[in-house]
Design a protein around this motif. Structure first.
Motif, short mmCIF file in Angstrom:
data_model
loop_
_atom_site.label_atom_id
_atom_site.label_comp_id
_atom_site.label_asym_id
_atom_site.label_seq_id
_atom_site.Cartn_x
_atom_site.Cartn_y
_atom_site.Cartn_z
N VAL A 148 0.86 -1.18 0.00
CA VAL A 148 0.00 0.00 0.00
C VAL A 148 0.90 1.22 0.00
O VAL A 148 2.13 1.12 0.12
N ASP A 149 0.32 2.36 -0.10
CA ASP A 149 1.10 3.59 -0.11
C ASP A 149 1.86 3.73 1.21
O ASP A 149 1.26 3.76 2.28
N GLY A 150 3.18 3.77 1.12
CA GLY A 150 4.01 3.98 2.31
C GLY A 150 4.40 2.73 3.06
O GLY A 150 5.11 2.82 4.07
N GLY A 151 3.98 1.55 2.59
CA GLY A 151 4.37 0.34 3.31
C GLY A 151 3.56 -0.87 2.91
O GLY A 151 3.27 -1.09 1.73
N GLU A 224 9.86 1.57 5.90
CA GLU A 224 11.14 1.65 6.60
C GLU A 224 11.39 0.43 7.48
O GLU A 224 12.52 0.24 7.98
N ASN A 225 10.38 -0.41 7.65
CA ASN A 225 10.53 -1.61 8.48
C ASN A 225 10.71 -2.89 7.68
O ASN A 225 10.63 -3.98 8.22
N LEU A 226 10.96 -2.74 6.37
CA LEU A 226 11.36 -3.91 5.58
C LEU A 226 12.78 -4.28 5.99
O LEU A 226 13.70 -3.47 5.91
N LEU A 227 12.95 -5.52 6.43
CA LEU A 227 14.26 -5.98 6.90
C LEU A 227 14.91 -6.81 5.81
O LEU A 227 14.39 -7.86 5.42
N GLY A 228 16.05 -6.35 5.32
CA GLY A 228 16.72 -7.04 4.22
C GLY A 228 16.05 -6.73 2.89
O GLY A 228 15.27 -5.78 2.76
N GLU A 229 16.35 -7.55 1.89
CA GLU A 229 15.84 -7.30 0.55
C GLU A 229 14.42 -7.83 0.37
O GLU A 229 14.05 -8.85 0.94
N LEU A 230 13.66 -7.11 -0.45
CA LEU A 230 12.30 -7.53 -0.77
C LEU A 230 12.34 -8.87 -1.51
O LEU A 230 13.13 -9.07 -2.43
N ASN A 231 11.49 -9.80 -1.08
CA ASN A 231 11.33 -11.13 -1.68
C ASN A 231 12.53 -12.05 -1.48
O ASN A 231 12.56 -13.14 -2.04
N GLU A 232 13.49 -11.65 -0.66
CA GLU A 232 14.68 -12.48 -0.42
C GLU A 232 14.80 -12.86 1.06
O GLU A 232 15.89 -13.07 1.58
N GLY A 233 13.65 -12.97 1.72
CA GLY A 233 13.66 -13.28 3.14
C GLY A 233 14.14 -14.68 3.47
O GLY A 233 14.59 -14.94 4.59
#
Length: 381
Positions: A148-151, A224-233
């Motif tokens: 969504v917008d912003g997260g 800002e609370n995505l930890l690490g890379e997107l889709n590479e958890g």
């Protein structure tokens, strides 16, 4: 039985003496009460922080002690002396599985907002991966995060989460693509707040630790609370597995050591048929076998620890250590209970609790069956 010294230095042994003293003064006397309460106070965390024990392996820049995994290994072993597997588990979840991903993969902002207060004992963390329908098969998680917008907006459920009731933040695995899987999982740091609810679970053992099912209902999480890379958890999950499993092996070794010491002392003091239990060949031989088991588990675990600290990729050795120690610990606790006789079955004896606590080892952090599958692949079977 004296512990093996390598791979520890005099500095590590000094830490061991200090940590043991603190644990025996501040934690052990309360173990029975905390077990009955099915909770240990949050105030334990700042007490540990004041001793520098929540940040042994973390840089001084973030309030840590600037040590390494060997310093952490000492604490993991000594926590067994609390006499409460649940208390040790709650502390261990915070320092060994919730905060390492933030240290390794977090932005500087995330480290300041979560790692620094976690090391100070001001915020308590949990790791949210397991779900009602996804345990060992991590790629099968269904908790989803929609952009969504912003997260993101998170919906789903996690279960069997240590510190799941008390945690201020949950390092959470979520699906960020419709298909999920190995390249569709990401991690978000979810703060306790609107839409996050926890239901305490009641367990066979580890009574003092809070274990929970956590529900996420339309929870907004800022980008800002995505930890690490997107889709590479999935990479993040695998990165900490080795240390988590090694920590479990170290904890089992510590618990086996103290259980043997206490049982041997009991056998020397308790008399039957006119002489101490240890004077009977059956008991003496059983204690000798148990001492051999403790020593074997320590050797295998310390070998894996040496390799891990040296920067190797000791997947085989860590897996073997985890597989060996968890089952051996459970079997040792059962044997110790047997030596105590009817008294060992009573709540007021430590061994009743130890036997229950040890049963989780062959399940948590990767079951015995998963460990054997990993070894089967490594050994080309």
């Amino acid at each position: 039985m004296s512990p093996l010294t390598p791979p520890f230095s005099d500095e590590h042994e000094e830490l061991r003496r200090s940590a043991r003293g603190f644990i025996e003064r501040e934690l052990t006397p309360h173990a029975q009460q905390w077990e009955e309460d099915r909770w240990f106070p949050d105030e334990v965390f700042p007490k540990l922080a004041a001793q520098g024990l929540l940040g042994l392996k973390y840089p001084e820049l973030y309030g840590g002690q600037g040590g390494d995994y060997l310093h952490e290994a000492v604490l993991v072993e000594e926590l067994a002396r609390t006499g409460s597997g649940g208390t040790a588990a709650g502390i261990g979840a915070h320092i060994n599985i919730a905060t390492p991903p933030i240290w390794k993969f977090g932005t500087e902002d995330q480290k300041q907002r979560y790692l620094v207060p976690a090391i100070a004992g001001e915020k308590i963390g949990a790791l949210g991966i397991t779900e009602p329908g996804a345990g060992s098969d991590v790629a099968a998680i269904t908790t989803r995060a929609e952009r969504v917008d912003g997260g993101w907006v998170v919906n789903g459920e996690k279960t069997y989460i240590t510190n799941g009731v008390r945690a201020h933040f949950i390092v959470t695995a979520v699906k960020t693509t419709p298909e999920g899987g190995h390249h569709g999982i990401s991690f978000l740091i979810v703060e306790r707040g609107e839409g996050v609810s926890s239901s305490a679970l009641h367990k066979l053992g580890w009574h003092a630790s809070d274990t929970a099912t956590i529900a996420f209902e339309d929870v907004f999480v800022g980008e800002e609370n995505l930890l690490g890379e997107l889709n590479e958890g999935f990479k993040l999950i695998m990165a900490n597995f080795q240390w988590e499993r090694l920590a479990m092996a170290l904890g089992a070794v510590g618990a086996m050591q103290i259980a043997w010491e206490r049982t041997a002392e009991f056998a020397r003091e308790r008399s039957a048929f006119g002489k101490p239990l240890s004077g009977h060949q059956a008991i003496r031989h059983k204690l000798a076998d148990l001492a051999t088991s403790v020593y074997t588990c320590r050797c295998v675990t310390y070998d894996a620890l040496r390799r891990f600290v040296a920067g190797e990729d000791p997947l085989k050795e860590v897996t073997m250590a985890k597989l060996l120690t968890q089952r051996a610990s459970f079997e040792l606790m059962d044997a110790c209970l047997q030596i105590h006789g009817g008294a060992g079955y009573m709540r007021e004896y430590w061994v009743e609790r130890a036997a229950r606590d040890a049963r989780l080892g062959p399940i948590g952090g990767g079951s015995d069956e998963i460990m054997r599958e990993i070894l089967g692949r490594i050994l080309s079977l």
